[in-house]
Design an enzyme around this catalytic site. Sequence first.
Site, PDB file in Angstrom:
ATOM      1  N   ASP A 195      29.984 -15.021 -35.007  1.00  0.00           N
ATOM      2  CA  ASP A 195      31.178 -14.268 -34.620  1.00  0.00           C
ATOM      3  C   ASP A 195      30.870 -12.781 -34.748  1.00  0.00           C
ATOM      4  O   ASP A 195      30.369 -12.331 -35.782  1.00  0.00           O
ATOM      5  CB  ASP A 195      32.361 -14.625 -35.529  1.00  0.00           C
ATOM      6  CG  ASP A 195      33.632 -13.961 -35.056  1.00  0.00           C
ATOM      7  OD1 ASP A 195      34.011 -14.180 -33.891  1.00  0.00           O
ATOM      8  OD2 ASP A 195      34.246 -13.198 -35.827  1.00  0.00           O
ATOM      9  N   ASP A 238       9.223   8.803   5.483  1.00  0.00           N
ATOM     10  CA  ASP A 238       8.686   7.432   5.582  1.00  0.00           C
ATOM     11  C   ASP A 238       8.431   7.096   7.047  1.00  0.00           C
ATOM     12  O   ASP A 238       8.762   7.887   7.951  1.00  0.00           O
ATOM     13  CB  ASP A 238       9.668   6.421   4.947  1.00  0.00           C
ATOM     14  CG  ASP A 238       8.946   5.205   4.351  1.00  0.00           C
ATOM     15  OD1 ASP A 238       8.225   4.520   5.094  1.00  0.00           O
ATOM     16  OD2 ASP A 238       9.105   4.954   3.135  1.00  0.00           O
ATOM     17  N   GLY A 274       7.711   9.890   9.700  1.00  0.00           N
ATOM     18  CA  GLY A 274       6.345  10.335   9.941  1.00  0.00           C
ATOM     19  C   GLY A 274       5.354   9.455   9.194  1.00  0.00           C
ATOM     20  O   GLY A 274       5.754   8.550   8.447  1.00  0.00           O
ATOM     21  N   ASP A 275       4.077   9.757   9.426  1.00  0.00           N
ATOM     22  CA  ASP A 275       3.001   8.987   8.802  1.00  0.00           C
ATOM     23  C   ASP A 275       2.298   9.923   7.824  1.00  0.00           C
ATOM     24  O   ASP A 275       1.746  10.953   8.247  1.00  0.00           O
ATOM     25  CB  ASP A 275       2.052   8.509   9.915  1.00  0.00           C
ATOM     26  CG  ASP A 275       0.903   7.679   9.381  1.00  0.00           C
ATOM     27  OD1 ASP A 275       0.487   7.911   8.225  1.00  0.00           O
ATOM     28  OD2 ASP A 275       0.415   6.803  10.109  1.00  0.00           O
ATOM     29  N   PHE A 276       2.348   9.597   6.532  1.00  0.00           N
ATOM     30  CA  PHE A 276       1.790  10.554   5.558  1.00  0.00           C
ATOM     31  C   PHE A 276       0.269  10.673   5.606  1.00  0.00           C
ATOM     32  O   PHE A 276      -0.299  11.569   4.982  1.00  0.00           O
ATOM     33  CB  PHE A 276       2.332  10.353   4.139  1.00  0.00           C
ATOM     34  CG  PHE A 276       2.264   8.965   3.531  1.00  0.00           C
ATOM     35  CD1 PHE A 276       1.159   8.162   3.631  1.00  0.00           C
ATOM     36  CD2 PHE A 276       3.358   8.499   2.777  1.00  0.00           C
ATOM     37  CE1 PHE A 276       1.111   6.909   3.028  1.00  0.00           C
ATOM     38  CE2 PHE A 276       3.326   7.238   2.173  1.00  0.00           C
ATOM     39  CZ  PHE A 276       2.190   6.436   2.306  1.00  0.00           C
ATOM     40  N   ARG A 293       5.366   4.287  -6.278  1.00  0.00           N
ATOM     41  CA  ARG A 293       4.810   2.997  -5.878  1.00  0.00           C
ATOM     42  C   ARG A 293       4.078   3.088  -4.538  1.00  0.00           C
ATOM     43  O   ARG A 293       4.212   2.232  -3.675  1.00  0.00           O
ATOM     44  CB  ARG A 293       5.925   1.943  -5.785  1.00  0.00           C
ATOM     45  CG  ARG A 293       6.433   1.574  -7.152  1.00  0.00           C
ATOM     46  CD  ARG A 293       7.254   0.328  -7.117  1.00  0.00           C
ATOM     47  NE  ARG A 293       8.514   0.507  -6.451  1.00  0.00           N
ATOM     48  CZ  ARG A 293       9.288  -0.477  -6.044  1.00  0.00           C
ATOM     49  NH1 ARG A 293       8.886  -1.714  -6.209  1.00  0.00           N
ATOM     50  NH2 ARG A 293      10.438  -0.254  -5.481  1.00  0.00           N
TER      51      ARG A 293
HETATM   52  C1  LIG Z   1       5.741   0.045  -2.021  1.00  0.00           C
HETATM   53  S1  LIG Z   1       6.840   0.932  -1.042  1.00  0.00           S
HETATM   54  C2  LIG Z   1       7.581   2.022  -2.201  1.00  0.00           C
HETATM   55  C3  LIG Z   1       8.904   2.532  -1.755  1.00  0.00           C
HETATM   56  C4  LIG Z   1       9.566   3.523  -2.684  1.00  0.00           C
HETATM   57  N1  LIG Z   1       8.786   4.716  -2.871  1.00  0.00           N
HETATM   58  C5  LIG Z   1       9.862   2.879  -4.023  1.00  0.00           C
HETATM   59  O1  LIG Z   1       9.271   3.264  -5.042  1.00  0.00           O
HETATM   60  O2  LIG Z   1      10.692   1.987  -4.038  1.00  0.00           O
HETATM   61  C6  LIG Z   1       5.771   1.987  -0.129  1.00  0.00           C
HETATM   62  C7  LIG Z   1       6.502   2.853   0.877  1.00  0.00           C
HETATM   63  O3  LIG Z   1       5.527   3.636   1.550  1.00  0.00           O
HETATM   64  C8  LIG Z   1       5.872   3.662   2.923  1.00  0.00           C
HETATM   65  N2  LIG Z   1       4.683   3.919   3.747  1.00  0.00           N
HETATM   66  C9  LIG Z   1       3.638   3.087   3.948  1.00  0.00           C
HETATM   67  N3  LIG Z   1       2.733   3.673   4.760  1.00  0.00           N
HETATM   68  C10 LIG Z   1       3.244   4.877   5.077  1.00  0.00           C
HETATM   69  C11 LIG Z   1       2.767   5.946   5.877  1.00  0.00           C
HETATM   70  N4  LIG Z   1       1.587   5.858   6.502  1.00  0.00           N
HETATM   71  N5  LIG Z   1       3.519   7.044   5.978  1.00  0.00           N
HETATM   72  C12 LIG Z   1       4.707   7.134   5.363  1.00  0.00           C
HETATM   73  N6  LIG Z   1       5.209   6.157   4.563  1.00  0.00           N
HETATM   74  C13 LIG Z   1       4.468   5.059   4.439  1.00  0.00           C
HETATM   75  C14 LIG Z   1       6.424   2.288   3.172  1.00  0.00           C
HETATM   76  O4  LIG Z   1       7.176   2.224   4.350  1.00  0.00           O
HETATM   77  C15 LIG Z   1       7.230   2.056   1.926  1.00  0.00           C
HETATM   78  O5  LIG Z   1       8.521   2.536   2.070  1.00  0.00           O
END
Ligand SMILES: C[S@@+](CC[C@H](N)C(=O)[O-])C[C@H]1O[C@@H](n2cnc3c(N)ncnc32)[C@H](O)[C@@H]1O
Length: 630
Positions: A88, A492, A518-520, A535
């Site tokens: 309790d 992203d 975009g593509d990083f 991540r």
């Molecule tokens: C594992 S997830 C992590 C998402 C978020 N940062 C989190 O911590 O929850 C990886 C992220 O990277 C993005 N990603 C993967 N390749 C990418 C790229 N070439 N350019 C931009 N973003 C990208 C994915 O779309 C995804 O959203």
Amino acid sequence: MVLNPVLGKLVSKRVVLASASPRRREILTNVGLRFEVVPSWFKETLEKSSFTAPYEYAVETAKQKALEVANRMHVKHMRTPDVVIGADTIVSVDEQILEKPVDKQDAYRMLSRLNGKEHSVFTGVAIIHCHSKDNQLEMEITDFYEETKVKFSELSEELLWEYIDSGEPMDKAGGYGIQALGGMLVEYVHGDFLNVVGFPLNHFCKKLAELYYPPSKHNIQHKKYDSIPSVDTFENLSDGESSNFTEHKAASKLDHSGMRSSGAAYTSGNTSAVRTGFTVPLENQNGVSQSASKLPSKILELMDGFRASKALFVASKLKIFDHLKDKGPAKAVDIANDVGTSVCGTERLLDACASLGLLEKTPQGYSNTDSANTYLTSDGKYSLHGYIIHSNDHLWPLFTNLEFAVKEGSRQNHRAFGKKADDLFKDYYHSQEVNQRFMAAMHSIAHLTARDVATAFDLSQFKSACDLGGCTGALAYELVQVYPNLKVTVFDLPEVIANTSYFQPSGQHTAPVTFVSGDFFKDNLPEADLYILSRVLHDWPDEKIHVLLSKVSAVCRPGSALLVAETVLDEQKTHPSVAVLQSLSMTEGKQRSSSEYKQLLEKYGFTDIQIKITGNLLDAVLCFKKNLSL
Ligand SMILES: C[S@@+](CC[C@H](N)C(=O)[O-])C[C@H]1O[C@@H](n2cnc3c(N)ncnc32)[C@H](O)[C@@H]1O
């Protein structure tokens, strides 16, 4: 898993928890104890003024709850339980006892009394060992209490009412639950946290150790009984030691601990308990060999882990936790009808969920535990539903091919999904359905970790941030809440940015967060004082990391910073296992230790590297661009 050998002593016994509290059930289930739940019918109506101290009331209530169940089961069942546990929990402030509020006004009254002050949480526990002799129930009662001091912050009326309106206070002593939303009210906790949740596990184990491993004569003569035995003692205990209640009594007489504890023997007929002085050996009373306590519980648990995971996945997929949310108990047949499944299959699944502590089962039916309401329903703030579905639909098929992954040293997408993708994310984004499933999975973990990542360091010096691979913006929205002067760009892939509106928080000013596609690896990165990679690094091989970190380093002005959120491994790289196990899915990337992150970031011109282990799923690494170009 039974970590503590003394809990192993209960493995072969029929243990009954005389409490309907899902929190107590969860605490005991989590340590691998197997028990039945038989909620007590004892009404909490003892006259409080007849007790000189609040804890005495909690202990007596715990005892009466356990006695009621032990007596009832003895009458109704052929086999009397071996051990009945009653508990309790009360909150005490200014010598006044607060139990569960009866309505919202009562909750307000209680929470106002606790506001800005320190109070005590007492849990009284009774452990009753039962023995049936000539149809007479004989009982040996041990009881104790634990006190934890908790202090509430100064809380506004608005916050108190918001909390009351959440519905959480209603079934909780003192009107709050520290393990969920109520945790936000608490400034500090001195003492056993689980005691506040509802069960003092540590003291319970110590008490069992006193019962099952009483001190030898030698120890009795030389031990100083000024405190309860420390946990360390358990490790030295041999399972071979004999134990009986006569010895226990010798031990309990010497228990001069600050914590009240007593051992009392009762024998009862079918209805009421009367005091007697019988002794009964604890060991082998059912002819069960002691080797049961030597079961390799950890290994047995791992052997069964896949069944437990799949039961959770299927119940989540069938939305059983959604179905039971905020409802009273439901019968298997009704749940089966509603979700469109067979009655017999559903009943088995519900029982499995109850045995795993996800559901509560009473004669009235099944209902969600607090954890299920918070984490397993699909629409809760801290819902893990998205990640669970991703685990079922994506990770499960991959892990089914783990043997190939280990033999071949490569990802197994072709075996699991019938196609080979060069890039992990091309897999996720090939269809709208998989895309949204993946985003929901990322969102659920990001939500759970965002506050700890955002507050791991003081980021108030930054005016603009860019979350690279920021997905649904969960971290970005948390950051702008914590740092109101910050603006965050989520960067992203276009397939992700196209779907972010679904994840926007309701009721939050969203303007400080913008989304850019975009593509990083290829495109220019938006300007910012602070870059974030949450991540992201663990997904990629070294060549790709080189491209990405070179770009981030180049775009960083001196004084700009990079925040990395990842699970940081220990230097041996065997913990935390959540990250080590994730590596098994064989992406080309890897998890790293503190020294590996330091080395990596220094290579790209970052300095002043600080690492914060948050205790959550993600840790944080902050580093600054030094005043030199690479
Ligand atoms: C594992 S997830 C992590 C998402 C978020 N940062 C989190 O911590 O929850 C990886 C992220 O990277 C993005 N990603 C993967 N390749 C990418 C790229 N070439 N350019 C931009 N973003 C990208 C994915 O779309 C995804 O959203």
